[in-house]
Scaffold this motif. Sequence first.
Motif, short mmCIF file in Angstrom:
data_model
loop_
_atom_site.label_atom_id
_atom_site.label_comp_id
_atom_site.label_asym_id
_atom_site.label_seq_id
_atom_site.Cartn_x
_atom_site.Cartn_y
_atom_site.Cartn_z
N ASP A 179 2.24 7.12 2.08
CA ASP A 179 1.71 8.63 1.92
C ASP A 179 0.35 8.62 1.97
O ASP A 179 -0.34 7.67 2.28
CB ASP A 179 2.28 9.33 0.50
CG ASP A 179 1.45 8.31 -0.74
OD1 ASP A 179 0.78 7.78 -0.65
OD2 ASP A 179 2.38 8.41 -2.06
N ALA A 180 -0.31 9.67 1.56
CA ALA A 180 -1.69 10.11 1.90
C ALA A 180 -2.42 9.10 0.95
O ALA A 180 -3.77 9.00 1.14
CB ALA A 180 -2.12 11.47 1.52
N LYS A 181 -1.98 8.60 -0.38
CA LYS A 181 -2.59 7.68 -0.98
C LYS A 181 -2.38 6.28 -0.59
O LYS A 181 -2.69 5.34 -1.59
CB LYS A 181 -2.30 7.97 -2.43
CG LYS A 181 -2.34 9.06 -3.18
CD LYS A 181 -2.06 9.37 -4.39
CE LYS A 181 -2.19 10.69 -5.10
NZ LYS A 181 -1.92 10.90 -6.42
N GLY A 182 -1.87 6.23 0.46
CA GLY A 182 -1.42 4.61 0.75
C GLY A 182 -0.26 3.94 0.10
O GLY A 182 -0.06 2.77 0.37
N GLU A 183 0.49 4.78 -0.77
CA GLU A 183 1.67 4.12 -1.60
C GLU A 183 2.99 4.42 -0.85
O GLU A 183 3.12 5.04 -0.02
CB GLU A 183 1.42 4.84 -2.95
CG GLU A 183 0.13 4.78 -3.55
CD GLU A 183 0.31 5.67 -4.97
OE1 GLU A 183 1.11 6.33 -5.13
OE2 GLU A 183 -0.70 5.33 -5.53
N PHE A 184 3.81 3.46 -1.39
CA PHE A 184 5.18 3.37 -0.94
C PHE A 184 6.11 2.71 -1.72
O PHE A 184 5.79 2.22 -2.68
CB PHE A 184 5.25 2.56 0.53
CG PHE A 184 5.27 1.07 0.30
CD1 PHE A 184 6.20 0.25 0.05
CD2 PHE A 184 3.65 0.30 0.20
CE1 PHE A 184 6.11 -1.29 -0.09
CE2 PHE A 184 3.62 -0.72 0.04
CZ PHE A 184 4.87 -1.75 -0.15
N THR A 185 7.33 3.35 -1.59
CA THR A 185 8.48 2.64 -2.44
C THR A 185 9.55 2.35 -1.47
O THR A 185 9.81 3.06 -0.55
CB THR A 185 8.96 3.72 -3.45
OG1 THR A 185 7.95 4.10 -4.17
CG2 THR A 185 9.98 3.18 -4.35
N ILE A 186 10.04 1.10 -1.82
CA ILE A 186 11.22 0.68 -0.85
C ILE A 186 11.91 -0.44 -1.67
O ILE A 186 11.74 -0.99 -2.70
CB ILE A 186 10.74 -0.21 0.33
CG1 ILE A 186 11.59 -0.34 1.39
CG2 ILE A 186 10.32 -1.37 0.27
CD1 ILE A 186 11.18 -0.83 2.65
N ASP A 187 13.49 -0.38 -1.28
CA ASP A 187 14.31 -1.24 -1.92
C ASP A 187 14.12 -2.73 -1.27
O ASP A 187 14.33 -3.09 0.01
CB ASP A 187 15.68 -0.85 -1.72
CG ASP A 187 15.95 0.63 -2.29
OD1 ASP A 187 15.42 0.58 -3.30
OD2 ASP A 187 16.87 1.36 -2.03
N ALA A 188 14.04 -3.58 -2.05
CA ALA A 188 13.76 -5.05 -2.03
C ALA A 188 13.94 -6.01 -2.76
O ALA A 188 13.93 -5.33 -3.91
CB ALA A 188 12.46 -5.07 -1.36
N LYS A 189 14.20 -7.14 -2.63
CA LYS A 189 14.46 -8.22 -3.59
C LYS A 189 13.51 -9.23 -3.03
O LYS A 189 13.08 -9.42 -1.96
CB LYS A 189 16.02 -8.69 -3.59
CG LYS A 189 16.55 -9.23 -2.39
CD LYS A 189 17.69 -9.58 -2.68
CE LYS A 189 18.56 -10.09 -1.51
NZ LYS A 189 18.57 -9.42 -0.43
N THR A 190 13.52 -10.46 -4.05
CA THR A 190 12.72 -11.57 -3.79
C THR A 190 13.24 -12.29 -2.55
O THR A 190 14.37 -12.44 -2.64
CB THR A 190 12.89 -12.57 -5.02
OG1 THR A 190 12.42 -11.66 -6.07
CG2 THR A 190 11.87 -13.77 -4.79
N ASN A 191 12.38 -12.88 -2.05
CA ASN A 191 12.67 -13.35 -0.48
C ASN A 191 12.90 -12.44 0.69
O ASN A 191 13.21 -12.96 1.97
CB ASN A 191 13.56 -14.45 -0.68
CG ASN A 191 13.04 -15.61 -1.76
OD1 ASN A 191 12.10 -15.92 -1.50
ND2 ASN A 191 14.17 -16.21 -2.13
N ASP A 192 12.65 -11.28 0.30
CA ASP A 192 13.14 -10.29 1.48
C ASP A 192 11.77 -10.35 2.28
O ASP A 192 10.64 -10.51 1.60
CB ASP A 192 13.52 -8.97 1.22
CG ASP A 192 15.01 -8.79 0.81
OD1 ASP A 192 15.62 -9.62 0.94
OD2 ASP A 192 15.30 -7.56 0.26
#
Length: 246
Positions: free
Chosen positions: A50-63
């Motif tokens: 977004d405009a603040k450079g932030e993101f959220t995504i589904d992931a787990k270790t080693n992805d």
Amino acid sequence: MRTKLLSLVVILHTLNSFSQKVKGTVLYNNYVIPNVEVINSNTRQLTITDAKGEFTIDAKTNDILIFVSKQYQLKKLMLNPLLYTNGVLEVDLILKAVELSEVVVTNIPSIKLGTDQKWEQTKLDQYTLEKTTAAPQVQGVYTGTIVNGLDFMRIGGMLLDLFLKDKGPAKKEAPEIAFKDFAQSKCDTVYLKKTLHLQPEEIGLFLEFCDADPKSKTIAANQNVLSLMDFLFEKKTAFKNLATAN
């Protein structure tokens, strides 16, 4: 005891096998970067910062997360717990090198000056003309520069030199001859003594006496021998009278 450790390992593995919400920020030199595509290469899930450079995504270790932006180099990152700071993933990107547009290099031969200044100046004029012609011109506006970069005053002088050469070398005027030299070359000492009845010691003074008369200059210039002899006879009488009076 071994049973408890084995159970803990199984629980941790189970937790790691499930995806979780990964929060992160994309930066360049501590400045946030918006509109960066964040792709989970394992699940093919995609999100954008977004405009603040932030993101959220589904992931787990080693992805493996892939970060894509037109202005920055592509970056791949394998997730592990050591990458998080206070539970947030901070990702630094590298700016792409600026691609230069095609540059056309014109090979201009070096100019070596010789001893013939006029010929070398002609070569310099040709170089100046080519350089000026290649430069962009503003149509309809006088910029104060000489047309085609040429010095018309100097070129006019060159044309004048050529015109004078075509006419051929100018005639040189004959050097002016002194009356005394002309008289001595045409009338020897014997003539001055026997014909004009001059004493040896009078010859030099007599010629000086004749040279003082403006008419002697005309006789010397015309180099007429008969006029010279008449003039000497005429001046002899005046010279003798002057000597007698003294």
